[in-house]
Design a protein around this motif. Structure first.
Motif, mmCIF file in Angstrom:
data_model
loop_
_atom_site.group_PDB
_atom_site.id
_atom_site.type_symbol
_atom_site.label_atom_id
_atom_site.label_comp_id
_atom_site.label_asym_id
_atom_site.label_seq_id
_atom_site.Cartn_x
_atom_site.Cartn_y
_atom_site.Cartn_z
ATOM 1 N N LEU A 297 0.828 -1.204 0.000
ATOM 2 C CA LEU A 297 0.000 0.000 0.000
ATOM 3 C C LEU A 297 0.863 1.256 0.000
ATOM 4 C CD1 LEU A 297 -2.743 1.520 0.406
ATOM 5 C CD2 LEU A 297 -2.290 1.318 2.863
ATOM 6 N N LEU A 298 1.831 1.328 0.882
ATOM 7 C CA LEU A 298 2.644 2.533 1.022
ATOM 8 C C LEU A 298 3.586 2.727 -0.158
ATOM 9 C CD1 LEU A 298 3.364 2.152 4.834
ATOM 10 C CD2 LEU A 298 1.849 3.833 3.764
ATOM 11 N N LYS A 299 4.103 1.646 -0.698
ATOM 12 C CA LYS A 299 4.998 1.758 -1.854
ATOM 13 C C LYS A 299 4.241 2.223 -3.099
ATOM 14 C CE LYS A 299 8.791 0.760 -2.241
ATOM 15 N NZ LYS A 299 10.023 1.598 -2.140
ATOM 16 N N SER A 300 2.938 1.956 -3.155
ATOM 17 C CA SER A 300 2.160 2.364 -4.325
ATOM 18 C C SER A 300 1.804 3.847 -4.285
ATOM 19 C CB SER A 300 0.876 1.542 -4.415
ATOM 20 O OG SER A 300 0.013 1.818 -3.319
ATOM 21 N N GLY A 494 -12.454 -6.884 0.251
ATOM 22 C CA GLY A 494 -13.056 -5.730 0.917
ATOM 23 C C GLY A 494 -12.303 -4.456 0.574
ATOM 24 N N PRO A 495 -12.792 -3.301 1.041
ATOM 25 C CA PRO A 495 -12.198 -1.994 0.686
ATOM 26 C C PRO A 495 -10.941 -1.688 1.494
ATOM 27 C CG PRO A 495 -14.059 -1.652 2.137
ATOM 28 C CD PRO A 495 -13.988 -3.133 1.901
ATOM 29 N N HIS A 496 -9.966 -2.592 1.415
ATOM 30 C CA HIS A 496 -8.766 -2.392 2.236
ATOM 31 C C HIS A 496 -7.983 -1.156 1.809
ATOM 32 C CE1 HIS A 496 -6.951 -4.291 -1.273
ATOM 33 N NE2 HIS A 496 -5.753 -3.969 -0.808
ATOM 34 N N LEU A 497 -7.939 -0.880 0.495
ATOM 35 C CA LEU A 497 -7.177 0.282 0.033
ATOM 36 C C LEU A 497 -7.770 1.576 0.577
ATOM 37 C CD1 LEU A 497 -6.373 -0.614 -3.702
ATOM 38 C CD2 LEU A 497 -4.787 -0.479 -1.781
ATOM 39 N N ASP A 498 -9.101 1.722 0.474
ATOM 40 C CA ASP A 498 -9.743 2.934 0.989
ATOM 41 C C ASP A 498 -9.521 3.072 2.484
ATOM 42 O OD1 ASP A 498 -10.649 3.804 -1.414
ATOM 43 O OD2 ASP A 498 -12.684 3.043 -1.195
ATOM 44 N N LEU A 500 -7.246 1.647 4.600
ATOM 45 C CA LEU A 500 -5.871 1.834 5.060
ATOM 46 C C LEU A 500 -5.307 3.180 4.606
ATOM 47 C CD1 LEU A 500 -4.412 -1.761 4.534
ATOM 48 C CD2 LEU A 500 -5.523 -0.773 6.543
ATOM 49 N N ARG A 501 -5.686 3.604 3.392
ATOM 50 C CA ARG A 501 -5.170 4.891 2.919
ATOM 51 C C ARG A 501 -5.778 6.050 3.717
ATOM 52 N NH1 ARG A 501 -5.767 4.135 -2.186
ATOM 53 N NH2 ARG A 501 -3.612 3.602 -2.604
ATOM 54 N N ARG A 502 -7.082 5.987 3.935
ATOM 55 C CA ARG A 502 -7.711 7.041 4.737
ATOM 56 C C ARG A 502 -7.130 7.066 6.148
ATOM 57 N NH1 ARG A 502 -14.212 6.415 3.933
ATOM 58 N NH2 ARG A 502 -14.287 6.196 1.665
ATOM 59 N N SER A 504 -4.161 6.118 7.155
ATOM 60 C CA SER A 504 -2.801 6.673 7.116
ATOM 61 C C SER A 504 -2.834 8.185 6.970
ATOM 62 C CB SER A 504 -2.007 6.046 5.969
ATOM 63 O OG SER A 504 -1.916 4.648 6.117
ATOM 64 N N HIS A 505 -3.698 8.683 6.070
ATOM 65 C CA HIS A 505 -3.755 10.121 5.838
ATOM 66 C C HIS A 505 -4.360 10.858 7.029
ATOM 67 C CE1 HIS A 505 -3.406 9.795 1.158
ATOM 68 N NE2 HIS A 505 -2.335 9.376 1.807
ATOM 69 N N TRP A 506 -5.316 10.230 7.734
ATOM 70 C CA TRP A 506 -5.839 10.855 8.946
ATOM 71 C C TRP A 506 -4.744 10.970 9.991
ATOM 72 C CZ3 TRP A 506 -6.236 8.931 13.982
ATOM 73 C CH2 TRP A 506 -6.969 9.720 14.880
ATOM 74 N N LEU A 507 -3.944 9.921 10.132
ATOM 75 C CA LEU A 507 -2.847 9.965 11.096
ATOM 76 C C LEU A 507 -1.843 11.050 10.744
ATOM 77 C CD1 LEU A 507 -2.311 6.121 11.485
ATOM 78 C CD2 LEU A 507 -2.950 7.667 13.343
ATOM 79 N N MET A 508 -1.656 11.285 9.446
ATOM 80 C CA MET A 508 -0.705 12.302 9.004
ATOM 81 C C MET A 508 -1.375 13.670 8.831
ATOM 82 S SD MET A 508 1.847 10.142 6.470
ATOM 83 C CE MET A 508 0.592 9.301 5.514
#
Length: 687
Positions: A297-300, A494-498, A500-502, A504-508
């Motif tokens: 996920l993060l590398k993409s 399932g919507p793992h990309l949505d 996990l990305r959300r 991560s971005h909320w944390l940042m």
């Protein structure tokens, strides 16, 4: 009626010209030879040539057409200052009455320059062209502009108008107006988040000199600088770019005594923050089936600079593995968790347990890193409930729940009531159905003493995902290591990309994912107010337009956690909204619209064009009253103004109703003329 002669030749024009040339030659020969009857012969030949040209008497019946004068009234926002709108209304009424008294003149009033949220500046000549689009050039008698003189589509020359008639300007406003404004002389459009950008500006005072003003600079509503400047003085300010997206910088000067309006005392600069690379540290513990989920996920994500370490073998493990087959580099714990920890925007522990790799003191560093604004994400498995759990370190002070065991049981993840409102989990694809349209998980870590409610729940309603704040920082705790089942497509995935990305971005600290936020959006020609909240109700919002007009809006519930309202975005410039606690800013169109850049009325901008057309530009306000020059019809002149009067060019245009034609050489009349000519020649020869 109009009378005339028309020719409809019986032979081609070339034949007529050749015949004329022959007759001229014959006439010269006869005259030079002094032949008898030369004049009679030439006259007879001329009559023959005229008969071939077939002349006719014509009569036209015409009706005169009216001349057309346009009256363009400026309705732009700058007309709202002072008494300009009243003056314009009085001038329009008096002018139209005077023009209608002129016989043969049609008057076309038109309003222009209304604020529509799209057009930058006052456009009067475009409206003038539209008003006269169906009028032939030879019927245009002139144009009158009732305006404050601040017009932004003035043609370069009189020829560009498309007609030859006078243009007059009747200017509203007072001659001695004074005003203050902030002029931006240089400003960047983009900036790297975490760096600073320089804005140059100048204090302009019109109608006064030597005044001083207090200048306040705000970034997203927060005061970052204050200083005092004199009229005409320039200055600069360095602005730190705090976040991605628009960073709205306001530069505002204190009011000038008796100034026309304070609207342009404030200038706005929108600097788009662009993140460099988000640095993420991923520490993987015990190898498991979903170990590469986070890495992939993060590398993409092109905006993420990932540093990844996997702990395959703790220091105390002695299994005889040759040194050259162990890790390529040593795990730089001191460098990462003591010297450079603040360079990371996010630290992820993926099934990590204490294995003697990180000293206890480093966990204390991580806890301080969170409280000072950092972010930690724990993707937990059975390790979180073990004796070597990271909960049993100083990191427990920033972890949202205490582990008490592990449940091995299939279940569907559900959004909690809080999760349905939270921007990270709201509207996840598949969450609206029951059961949710995603695959099951088979393991979760049981917890107790949670510091806040979870946004997702698991087996028997137990917490599955916590999103928590500690000090200035944020922590996410995912209590299952089976998110990889969604990534692998098990039971449909399932919507793992949505998710996990959300997460991560909320944390940042991505602003779009804040739980409590007030935002302004432009959708078409409407300004939409969006209130994101975790509460059950919201306060009314006060929206202020660029011209200072306030609107109180009551928001209606839309999606869970979102309340909305809208109003027409009919002005360019900076719009502001507040509910008493939160504040939002958005710029519609250019950051500093032309309409408010210079607001004092003037005759100077329009005078060169009006004089080039024979017209003039004059003020109509005289104290509290309005006085107009006399309006006179003028038939033919190059100048259409004088002492106390303005003129319109009256045209002689007409339309033909009927035409009468009488051929001269047709029938008996033509035969007699020709026979008479030849008879005269014969008589003259017989003498």
């Amino acid at each position: 009626m109009n009378y005339g002669i028309a020719f409809t030749p019986l032979v081609p024009a070339i034949v007529l010209w050749l015949a004329l040339a022959a007759i001229v030659v014959i006439a010269l020969v006869l005259l030079l030879a002094r032949a008898r009857g030369a004049a009679v012969r030439v006259a007879a030949l001329a009559l023959v040539l005229l008969a071939l040209a077939n002349p006719s008497f014509t009569r036209e019946d015409r009706d005169p057409l009216t001349s057309v004068a346009a009256v363009v009234v400026d309705k732009s926002p700058s007309q709202n200052f002072g008494n300009r709108n009243r003056e314009a209304a009085q001038a329009q009424e008096a002018l139209v009455d005077s023009l209608k008294k002129i016989k043969g003149l049609e008057v076309r009033p038109v309003e222009a320059g209304q604020a529509d949220g799209e057009t930058d500046g006052t456009k009067l000549f475009g409206a003038l062209a539209s008003a006269l689009a169906d009028v032939p050039v030879d019927r245009v008698a002139g144009a009158f502009l009732i305006t404050d003189g601040r017009v932004h589509d003035i043609p370069a020359n009189a020829a560009a108008l498309g007609f030859q008639a006078p243009v007059h300007a009747l200017v509203t406003g007072q001659k001695d107006e004074r005003d203050r404004r902030i002029a931006i002389t240089a400003a960047p459009r983009f900036g790297i988040v975490g760096q600073s950008q320089t804005i140059n500006y100048r204090l302009d005072d019109q109608g006064v000199s030597g005044e001083r003003a207090k200048v306040t600079i705000r970034r997203d509503g927060e005061v970052i600088n204050e200083r005092t400047l004199g009229s005409g003085q320039s200055a600069s300010v360095d602005v730190d770019i705090k976040h991605a997206g628009p960073n709205i910088v306001e530069i505002e000067a204190s009011p000038l005594e008796r100034e026309l309006t304070p609207v342009n005392n404030r200038a706005v600069v929108a600097i788009d923050g662009v993140r460099d690379k988000l640095r993420v540290l991923l520490v993987s513990g015990e190898p498991h089936s979903g170990e590469r989920t986070w890495r992939n996920l993060l590398k993409s994500d092109a905006s993420v600079d990932l540093v990844h370490f996997t702990i395959l073998r703790p220091p105390e493990k002695q299994d005889g593995t040759p040194i050259n087959e162990l890790s390529l580099i040593a795990f730089p714990t001191r460098e990462l968790f003591q010297q450079k920890i603040n360079e990371f925007q996010l630290i992820i522990f993926d099934r990590y347990a204490r294995q003697g790799v990180l000293p206890i003191a480093y966990f204390d560093n991580i806890a301080r890193y969170v409280r000072s604004g950092g972010a930690v994400l724990v993707s937990a498995g059975p390790d979180y409930a073990s004796n070597t759990s990271i909960w049993r370190t100083p990191l427990d002070s920033v972890l949202p729940a205490e582990p008490v065991g592990v449940t091995e049981k299939p279940f569907y993840a559900h959004l909690s009531d809080i999760g349905k409102r939270h921007p990270v989990t709201r509207g996840l694809e598949g969450s609206a159905s029951e059961p949710p349209r995603w695959s099951r998980f088979f393991r979760t870590v049981d917890t107790r003493n949670a510091v806040n409610p979870p946004v997702m729940t698991g087996v028997d309603g137990k917490p599955l995902l916590f999103l928590s704040r500690f000090g200035e920082g944020r922590v996410a705790l995912l209590l299952s290591d089976h998110i990889w089942l969604w990534a692998r497509g098990y039971e449909g995935g399932g919507p793992h990309l949505d998710l996990l990305r959300r997460m991560s971005h909320w944390l940042m600290k991505q602003p779009d994912l804040d739980e409590e936020a007030l935002r302004l959006q432009v959708q078409g020609k409407d300004l939409v107010v969006v209130r994101q909240t975790m509460a059950d109700s919201v306060q009314p919002v006060s929206v202020t337009s660029p011209s200072g007009v306030s609107h109180d809006l009551t928001l209606a519930a839309a999606d869970p956690g979102e309340w909305r309202a809208s109003l027409p975005a009919n002005e360019l410039g900076l719009w502001q909204a507040t509910d008493g606690t939160l504040k939002a800013l958005i710029n519609v169109g250019p950051t500093n619209p032309k309409e408010f850049s210079e607001v004092t009325s003037t005759v100077d901008t329009l005078k060169p064009l009006t004089q080039a057309t024979g017209g003039n530009a004059v003020r109509v306000a005289s104290g509290s009253s309005v006085e107009l020059p006399r309006i006179l019809p003028v038939r033919s002149a190059s100048v259409f103004n004088g002492d106390g009067w303005m003129g319109v060019r009256m045209r002689d245009a007409s339309v033909v109703k009927g035409v009468g034609v009488l051929p001269i050489f047709s029938g008996l009349i033509g035969l007699l003329l020709l026979l008479g000519a030849f008879a005269a020649t014969w008589v003259r020869e017989g003498r």
